[in-house]
Design a protein around this motif. Structure first.
Motif, PDB file in Angstrom:
ATOM      1  N   SER A  85     -13.574 -23.223   2.288  1.00  0.00           N
ATOM      2  CA  SER A  85     -14.940 -23.453   2.320  1.00  0.00           C
ATOM      3  C   SER A  85     -15.788 -22.039   2.672  1.00  0.00           C
ATOM      4  O   SER A  85     -16.936 -21.967   2.280  1.00  0.00           O
ATOM      5  N   ASP A  86     -14.791 -21.098   3.249  1.00  0.00           N
ATOM      6  CA  ASP A  86     -15.688 -19.785   3.558  1.00  0.00           C
ATOM      7  C   ASP A  86     -15.772 -18.995   2.353  1.00  0.00           C
ATOM      8  O   ASP A  86     -14.643 -18.795   1.505  1.00  0.00           O
ATOM      9  N   PRO A  87     -17.008 -18.623   1.887  1.00  0.00           N
ATOM     10  CA  PRO A  87     -17.323 -18.199   0.506  1.00  0.00           C
ATOM     11  C   PRO A  87     -16.319 -16.911   0.439  1.00  0.00           C
ATOM     12  O   PRO A  87     -15.862 -16.611  -0.549  1.00  0.00           O
ATOM     13  N   THR A  88     -16.558 -15.923   1.386  1.00  0.00           N
ATOM     14  CA  THR A  88     -15.946 -14.558   1.017  1.00  0.00           C
ATOM     15  C   THR A  88     -14.328 -14.812   0.994  1.00  0.00           C
ATOM     16  O   THR A  88     -13.592 -14.113   0.177  1.00  0.00           O
ATOM     17  N   ARG A  89     -14.011 -15.564   1.880  1.00  0.00           N
ATOM     18  CA  ARG A  89     -12.300 -15.572   1.874  1.00  0.00           C
ATOM     19  C   ARG A  89     -11.912 -16.330   0.585  1.00  0.00           C
ATOM     20  O   ARG A  89     -10.797 -16.141  -0.112  1.00  0.00           O
ATOM     21  N   THR A 155     -23.514 -13.753 -10.126  1.00  0.00           N
ATOM     22  CA  THR A 155     -22.053 -13.272 -10.591  1.00  0.00           C
ATOM     23  C   THR A 155     -22.158 -11.750 -10.068  1.00  0.00           C
ATOM     24  O   THR A 155     -20.936 -11.173  -9.575  1.00  0.00           O
ATOM     25  N   MET A 156     -22.917 -10.907 -10.345  1.00  0.00           N
ATOM     26  CA  MET A 156     -22.814  -9.631  -9.924  1.00  0.00           C
ATOM     27  C   MET A 156     -22.787  -9.556  -8.138  1.00  0.00           C
ATOM     28  O   MET A 156     -22.277  -8.307  -7.711  1.00  0.00           O
ATOM     29  N   SER A 160     -19.930  -7.704  -6.521  1.00  0.00           N
ATOM     30  CA  SER A 160     -20.111  -6.432  -5.342  1.00  0.00           C
ATOM     31  C   SER A 160     -19.726  -6.651  -3.988  1.00  0.00           C
ATOM     32  O   SER A 160     -19.074  -6.018  -3.251  1.00  0.00           O
ATOM     33  N   THR A 161     -19.825  -8.184  -3.554  1.00  0.00           N
ATOM     34  CA  THR A 161     -19.145  -8.709  -2.184  1.00  0.00           C
ATOM     35  C   THR A 161     -17.662  -8.782  -2.344  1.00  0.00           C
ATOM     36  O   THR A 161     -17.009  -7.897  -1.371  1.00  0.00           O
TER      37      THR A 161
END
Length: 269
Positions: A85-89, A155-156, A160-161
């Protein structure tokens, strides 16, 4: 607009008429299941974090009957986000797993990326239609200064993240591949890997002309050879060797056409 980094309830993801749910009921394997109700589409799965990679695209195309690229994209994002659920992970896992498979040569696109990377000249590269940006990241890992571009802002921002999380230096631009906000001769090589099959002939010709404008030394174009366009991937036309020769000849520059897991057009400027 689809935002792959937006918040979601753990174990579920919804975008428009598409809902993706991670089942809590034990089941054998990691089969994907889809059910339609009117316009709605619900996909259930039991994927593990280790299953998150670009190989999901192959599985979704093979196991689910998705007729539109919008449904296809929403399901891919939903599978990733409902698993972690954590987006970055979630996306860092997805990118790490995908890059490992691509660099090891076990992913379907690995041979395409290897061949394309060998065709790049010089230090600087602009990649048109980067999508998730795996090819752009590969070039950055090899030491190139890379600008990845795509028409989808979400998407970009995702690329980048995740690139920052992975410590991979890369520039990103959300823009139309036919109108790139860069000066003439901005990069040694401009690449368009599996982009032109997504647009009609007129827009494709504009993209090739823009690639020639932005490139100092070389333009590298790759397309799949298909009997029919793969609609769930957003393909709208097909190519063969003759079509690539015609595209190259129309530029007035020296060019070469080869076949390697699809077709390649290389323009030397």
């Amino acid at each position: 607009m689809l935002d792959p980094l937006s918040s979601c309830v753990p174990g579920s993801w919804r975008h428009g008429d598409v809902e993706v749910l991670r089942s809590r009921v034990p089941q054998h394997g990691t089969t994907l299941n889809a059910m339609r109700s009117g316009r709605g589409l619900t996909v259930t799965h039991r994927l593990r974090p280790s299953d998150l990679s670009d190989l999901l695209a192959t599985r979704v195309a093979a196991e689910l009957d998705l007729s539109t690229p919008e449904d296809f994209e929403a399901v891919i994002v939903g599978l990733v986000r409902s698993t972690v659920s954590d987006p970055t992970r979630a996306w860092t896992l997805y990118y790490n797993n995908s890059l490992r498979e691509l660099l090891a040569g076990t992913a379907p696109f690995a041979r395409v990326h290897e061949y394309g990377a060998d065709l790049v000249l010089g230090d600087s590269v602009v990649d048109l239609g980067s999508c998730f940006g795996f090819f752009a990241l590969r070039l950055a890992l090899a030491g190139h200064r890379v600008t990845a571009t795509d028409i989808c802002d979400g998407t970009m921002r995702l690329l980048s993240t995740v690139a920052a999380e992975l410590g991979i230096p890369i520039d990103t631009r959300a823009c139309d591949a036919a109108r790139v906000p860069l000066p003439d001769d901005a990069a040694d090589t401009v690449t368009a890997i599996h982009l032109l099959e997504h647009v009609d002939a007129d827009l494709g010709a504009q993209i090739v002309a823009e690639a020639v404008r932005v490139a100092r030394r070389r333009v590298v174009i790759a397309v799949p050879f298909e009997a029919e366009p793969t609609t769930c991937h957003g393909h709208v036309r097909t190519f063969d060797v003759d079509a690539l020769h015609a595209l190259g000849a129309a530029t007035g520059h020296r060019y070469d056409v080869t076949e390697h897991h699809g077709g390649w057009l290389v323009l030397d400027l």
